[in-house]
Design an enzyme around this catalytic site. Structure first.
Site, PDB file in Angstrom:
ATOM      1  N   CYS A  87       0.859  -1.192   0.000  1.00  0.00           N
ATOM      2  CA  CYS A  87       0.000   0.000   0.000  1.00  0.00           C
ATOM      3  C   CYS A  87       0.895   1.243   0.000  1.00  0.00           C
ATOM      4  O   CYS A  87       1.991   1.237   0.544  1.00  0.00           O
ATOM      5  CB  CYS A  87      -0.911   0.006   1.230  1.00  0.00           C
ATOM      6  SG  CYS A  87      -2.046   1.421   1.251  1.00  0.00           S
ATOM      7  N   ASP A 103       0.487   3.782   1.682  1.00  0.00           N
ATOM      8  CA  ASP A 103       0.491   4.339   3.042  1.00  0.00           C
ATOM      9  C   ASP A 103       1.929   4.585   3.528  1.00  0.00           C
ATOM     10  O   ASP A 103       2.775   3.695   3.448  1.00  0.00           O
ATOM     11  CB  ASP A 103      -0.220   3.356   3.983  1.00  0.00           C
ATOM     12  CG  ASP A 103      -0.553   3.991   5.318  1.00  0.00           C
ATOM     13  OD1 ASP A 103      -1.740   4.079   5.649  1.00  0.00           O
ATOM     14  OD2 ASP A 103       0.395   4.410   6.031  1.00  0.00           O
ATOM     15  N   ARG A 116       3.160   4.680   6.269  1.00  0.00           N
ATOM     16  CA  ARG A 116       3.598   3.882   7.423  1.00  0.00           C
ATOM     17  C   ARG A 116       3.969   2.457   7.046  1.00  0.00           C
ATOM     18  O   ARG A 116       4.250   1.629   7.920  1.00  0.00           O
ATOM     19  CB  ARG A 116       2.479   3.870   8.486  1.00  0.00           C
ATOM     20  CG  ARG A 116       2.126   5.262   8.998  1.00  0.00           C
ATOM     21  CD  ARG A 116       0.793   5.269   9.694  1.00  0.00           C
ATOM     22  NE  ARG A 116      -0.309   4.970   8.755  1.00  0.00           N
ATOM     23  CZ  ARG A 116      -1.581   4.870   9.102  1.00  0.00           C
ATOM     24  NH1 ARG A 116      -1.942   5.060  10.367  1.00  0.00           N
ATOM     25  NH2 ARG A 116      -2.503   4.599   8.200  1.00  0.00           N
ATOM     26  N   HIS A 153      -2.285  -3.872   5.023  1.00  0.00           N
ATOM     27  CA  HIS A 153      -2.103  -3.485   6.429  1.00  0.00           C
ATOM     28  C   HIS A 153      -3.456  -3.190   7.060  1.00  0.00           C
ATOM     29  O   HIS A 153      -4.353  -2.648   6.395  1.00  0.00           O
ATOM     30  CB  HIS A 153      -1.162  -2.279   6.551  1.00  0.00           C
ATOM     31  CG  HIS A 153      -1.722  -1.021   5.951  1.00  0.00           C
ATOM     32  ND1 HIS A 153      -2.327  -0.034   6.699  1.00  0.00           N
ATOM     33  CD2 HIS A 153      -1.795  -0.604   4.662  1.00  0.00           C
ATOM     34  CE1 HIS A 153      -2.732   0.938   5.898  1.00  0.00           C
ATOM     35  NE2 HIS A 153      -2.426   0.610   4.650  1.00  0.00           N
ATOM     36  N   CYS A 194      -6.287   0.082   6.858  1.00  0.00           N
ATOM     37  CA  CYS A 194      -6.016   0.670   5.536  1.00  0.00           C
ATOM     38  C   CYS A 194      -7.140   1.639   5.124  1.00  0.00           C
ATOM     39  O   CYS A 194      -8.311   1.253   5.064  1.00  0.00           O
ATOM     40  CB  CYS A 194      -5.874  -0.436   4.495  1.00  0.00           C
ATOM     41  SG  CYS A 194      -5.470   0.194   2.848  1.00  0.00           S
TER      42      CYS A 194
HETATM   43 CO    CO Z   1      -3.455   1.337   3.008  1.00  0.00          CO
END
Ligand code: CO
Length: 227
Positions: free
Chosen positions: A42, A44, A46, A98, A101
């Site tokens: 992803c 993201d 993090r 994750h 999400c």
């Molecule tokens: Co995500």
């Protein structure tokens, strides 16, 4: 100092540190790229591939998009996959989702979010496939987390449906496919499935390509033209 200038400064410090430890570090790194892993994760911020797995530059080939999707019409993902499998010959392809999400959560709402509706539609399709199981989960966050897992499962399945993976399996028995989920609260990654090379039972019959028959047909055609 502007925040982006700090990035450039940190980059200089990082490069200097590497050279101090090993004067040949960048010469060696620039010479060859032979990673064993393709990471499809992803976007993201993090969920960075190298930091999470304590790997160095050169070890992981990375593709990231919203909610770690493997969409069969996505030329970007397919180009990365083809290069990773056919040229780099990676041994493992990892789909890494994750919990928590945002993309998965957004797909569960009825909100019109503009262009990204089209992307999230692919996750809505996963939701529909597992609707009974998901709607039996009362807690909204638990339901979203289960959809994260099911979405990873379906994206691994989408990998197995590509001719890129199936041809590689037919020719050289690689790569393994993995479905992983990261827990942002602990930093730990959980493996939820692993598919062996050639394990085509994992996908429905209609998605399995018959390369052997195709090869025979091509050979027959070549014979006909030679006569
Ligand atoms: Co995500």
């Amino acid at each position: 100092m502007q925040s982006y200038q700090k990035l450039l400064l940190e980059n200089k410090l990082w490069a200097a540190e590497k050279v101090e430890k090993d004067p040949e570090y960048f010469n060696k790194l620039a010479a060859v790229q032979k990673p064993d892993f393709l990471w499809i994760g992803c976007s993201d911020s993090r969920a960075p591939a190298n930091e999470l797995t304590n790997t160095q530059p050169g070890e992981v080939f990375v593709h990231r998009n919203v909610a770690n999707m493997v969409v069969h019409t996505d030329l970007n993902m397919l180009s990365v996959l083809q290069y990773a499998v056919e040229v780099l010959q990676v041994k493992h392809v990892l789909v890494v989702g994750h919990y928590g999400c945002g993309g998965v959560k957004a797909s569960m709402t009825n909100k019109d979010l503009g262009l990204i509706n089209k992307w999230l539609r692919n996750i809505k399709d996963v939701y529909t496939k597992y609707e009974d199981e998901l709607e039996a989960i009362a807690d909204e966050n638990d339901r979203a987390d289960r959809l994260v897992e099911l979405n990873v499962l379906e994206q691994v399945r989408n990998l197995a449906k590509t001719t890129i993976i199936q041809k590689a399996w037919a020719n050289n028995q690689m790569p393994y496919l993995h479905g992983w989920v990261l827990d942002l609260k602990t930093g730990l990654i959980k493996s939820i499935l692993e598919i062996q090379p050639g394990e085509t039972d994992f996908i429905e019959k209609v998605y399995r390509y018959d390369f052997e028959k195709l090869k025979q047909a091509e050979e027959k055609l070549a014979e006909v033209y030679q006569k």
